[in-house]
Design a protein around this motif. Structure first.
Motif, PDB file in Angstrom:
ATOM      1  N   ASN A  51     -23.195  -8.627 -45.232  1.00  0.00           N
ATOM      2  CA  ASN A  51     -23.141 -10.087 -45.342  1.00  0.00           C
ATOM      3  C   ASN A  51     -22.188 -10.622 -46.776  1.00  0.00           C
ATOM      4  O   ASN A  51     -21.599 -11.363 -47.148  1.00  0.00           O
ATOM      5  CB  ASN A  51     -24.525  -9.919 -46.154  1.00  0.00           C
ATOM      6  N   SER A  94     -23.868 -12.327 -32.712  1.00  0.00           N
ATOM      7  CA  SER A  94     -25.866 -12.555 -33.024  1.00  0.00           C
ATOM      8  C   SER A  94     -26.703 -12.570 -31.853  1.00  0.00           C
ATOM      9  O   SER A  94     -27.622 -11.163 -31.819  1.00  0.00           O
ATOM     10  CB  SER A  94     -25.575 -13.623 -34.186  1.00  0.00           C
ATOM     11  N   TYR A 148     -25.085  -9.186 -38.362  1.00  0.00           N
ATOM     12  CA  TYR A 148     -26.174 -10.057 -38.671  1.00  0.00           C
ATOM     13  C   TYR A 148     -27.574  -9.777 -38.116  1.00  0.00           C
ATOM     14  O   TYR A 148     -28.721 -10.527 -38.498  1.00  0.00           O
ATOM     15  CB  TYR A 148     -25.822 -11.117 -38.342  1.00  0.00           C
ATOM     16  N   GLN A 387     -32.737 -13.509 -44.662  1.00  0.00           N
ATOM     17  CA  GLN A 387     -32.217 -12.480 -44.309  1.00  0.00           C
ATOM     18  C   GLN A 387     -33.996 -11.187 -44.068  1.00  0.00           C
ATOM     19  O   GLN A 387     -33.990 -10.761 -43.539  1.00  0.00           O
ATOM     20  CB  GLN A 387     -31.817 -11.278 -44.855  1.00  0.00           C
ATOM     21  N   ASN A 407     -30.482 -16.169 -36.295  1.00  0.00           N
ATOM     22  CA  ASN A 407     -28.727 -16.084 -37.218  1.00  0.00           C
ATOM     23  C   ASN A 407     -27.701 -17.196 -36.155  1.00  0.00           C
ATOM     24  O   ASN A 407     -27.085 -17.491 -36.523  1.00  0.00           O
ATOM     25  CB  ASN A 407     -27.947 -14.416 -36.939  1.00  0.00           C
TER      26      ASN A 407
END
Length: 461
Positions: A51, A94, A148, A387, A407
């Protein structure tokens, strides 16, 4: 709440390791309530890096692009492509890696995806043309997108449910930290010479190498191992995490329901059992990130439309501080509020603070700018849920796929919003553009009222 978070009915056995029913029909397991230990903090800290890297990568490219364009000699088309390249990669990483992780496991992909980021980031120093830089930033985006999908999934599946929300929310704080660091460091570094942008872009390779080394030895998720029938390996992981036989027995019992049914397929995300979770996740996530990325990518332009001059660097810095403060405050909101309640109320405040810019665009700057500070603070606090919620919406055999899908699609929305915002300001004007972004937030509010489940403290299956 949908059965995507239910552990099934086989949870009523007596004994110290019994699983008791809790809110939402899920089963509490001893594994979900083991004391927080060093490994839980380690797996969370290592996930921080994705992140922070995302925030840093997206922050530095907006600062470095003018220098890169001037030195390499390309126009606005390449500028747009380079600005969106990491977002395109995040979508691909993702969705594809999220799907793969539910089939071949989380651990190996989680360990090595940062190697891709490290190599591609270092190679940015040597680029000689925009096409090379586009490919490298696409690869960086794929690596970040993979994390992610993997990072929140592993954190959710490892940490005790009591701490799950706070630790997952802290991942978004690190995104904001990375973005703010990029703003201040980037503005300093770019003044050091024509090639300063090379050092700036390549700097992200250093923490990526450290992450690769530190992630070696991270075990596979015991929930995923049990779902694949690898019982002894799951037992060893639970023991390593400080759980006893009771913890393992309760985890195995909670997971038996899913192992006795037909293994979930990717298309089940859109089937009768899970479509509400998927639909809510897609709308909720995009309703946040579309205004977020669109507005803050072109923050100087938006501020100019509000009457804040380009020479006023104080306002820009103040907004970045409000971003950071809101992100930190969001940790408290996640800990004290319900998931559904925080989602609904944050959308309401965001709508109330942005709508006046659409309704009364010629209002005094003394009114619009404080409202924009409220919008900035609230948005930064609310995105902590990005998240948290996705990892709690889906069962183990679909969790990584679901998190990756949400995501990935959120990055499609953010890329579209980022691309269209300057065009909308030029062709439609400030008021209609703010109205469109307000309507996006209204869509998020309506989806939350209709579909948002309450997942706080629910034990994952």
């Amino acid at each position: 709440m949908s059965d995507s978070t239910s552990s099934g009915s086989d949870s009523t056995s007596s004994g110290s390791d019994s699983a008791a029913p809790v809110e939402g029909g899920a089963a509490v397991t001893a594994f979900d309530d083991v004391p927080l230990n060093r490994f839980h903090l380690r797996i969370t800290a290592l996930t921080f890096c994705a992140n922070a890297s995302d925030g840093y990568e997206l922050g530095i490219i907006s600062i470095a692009l003018p220098l890169i364009a001037a030195q390499l000699g390309f126009g606005t088309v390449w500028e747009g492509l380079l600005g969106a390249s990491a977002l395109i990669g995040i979508f691909a990483g993702s969705v594809v890696v999220g799907w793969a992780a539910d089939r071949i496991g989380r651990q190996r992909l989680y360990t090595w995806n940062f190697l891709l980021i490290a190599v591609a980031s270092a190679a940015e120093f040597f680029v000689t043309g925009p096409a090379q830089l586009f490919v490298l930033r696409l690869l960086i985006g794929i690596g970040i997108g993979a994390d992610y999908a993997l990072g929140p999934t592993l954190v959710a599946e490892f940490v005790p449910r009591r701490y799950r929300g706070g630790l997952l929310a802290s991942l978004t704080v690190l995104w904001t930290v990375g973005y703010v660091v990029a703003f201040f460091l980037g503005n300093y570094v770019v003044g050091l010479g024509d090639d300063a942008w090379r050092w700036l872009l390549a700097s992200s390779s250093l923490p990526a190498v450290a992450v690769v080394l530190l992630r070696i030895g991270v075990p596979e998720s015991p929930r995923w191992l049990l779902a694949r029938g690898r019982v002894e390996q799951a037992r060893q992981v639970v023991s390593r995490l400080g759980g006893d036989q009771a913890a393992f027995a309760s985890l195995a019992r909670a997971g038996r329901t899913s192992s006795e049914t037909v293994r979930a397929r990717y298309r089940d995300l859109f089937g009768p059992a899970h479509w509400r979770s998927t639909a809510f996740g897609v709308v909720f996530y995009n309703a946040q990130v579309v205004p977020y990325f669109a507005i803050y990518t072109f923050l100087p332009l938006v501020l100019l439309k509000m009457g804040v001059g380009e020479e006023d660097s104080t306002s820009d810095g103040l907004l970045n501080l409000f971003l950071l403060a809101g992100s930190l405050a969001g940790l408290w909101f996640v800990a004290k509020s319900t998931r559904r309640g925080l989602t609904v109320w944050s959308f309401a405040v965001l709508i109330a603070s942005l709508a006046p810019m659409a309704i009364w665009p010629d209002a005094p700057t003394a009114l619009l700018f404080p409202l924009f500070l409220v919008f900035t603070f609230t948005m930064s606090a609310a995105v902590n849920l990005d998240q948290v919620y996705p990892a709690e919406l889906f069962p183990t055999d679909l969790r990584s796929s679901g998190v990756g899908l949400l995501n990935g699609l959120s990055r499609v929305g953010s890329a579209i919003g980022t691309f269209l915002l300057p065009l909308s300001l030029d062709h439609l004007g400030f008021s209609p553009t703010m109205l469109v972004l307000t309507l996006v937030l209204v869509a998020g509010l309506l989806a939350s009222l209709a579909w948002a489940p309450e997942t706080k403290n629910v034990a994952l299956d």
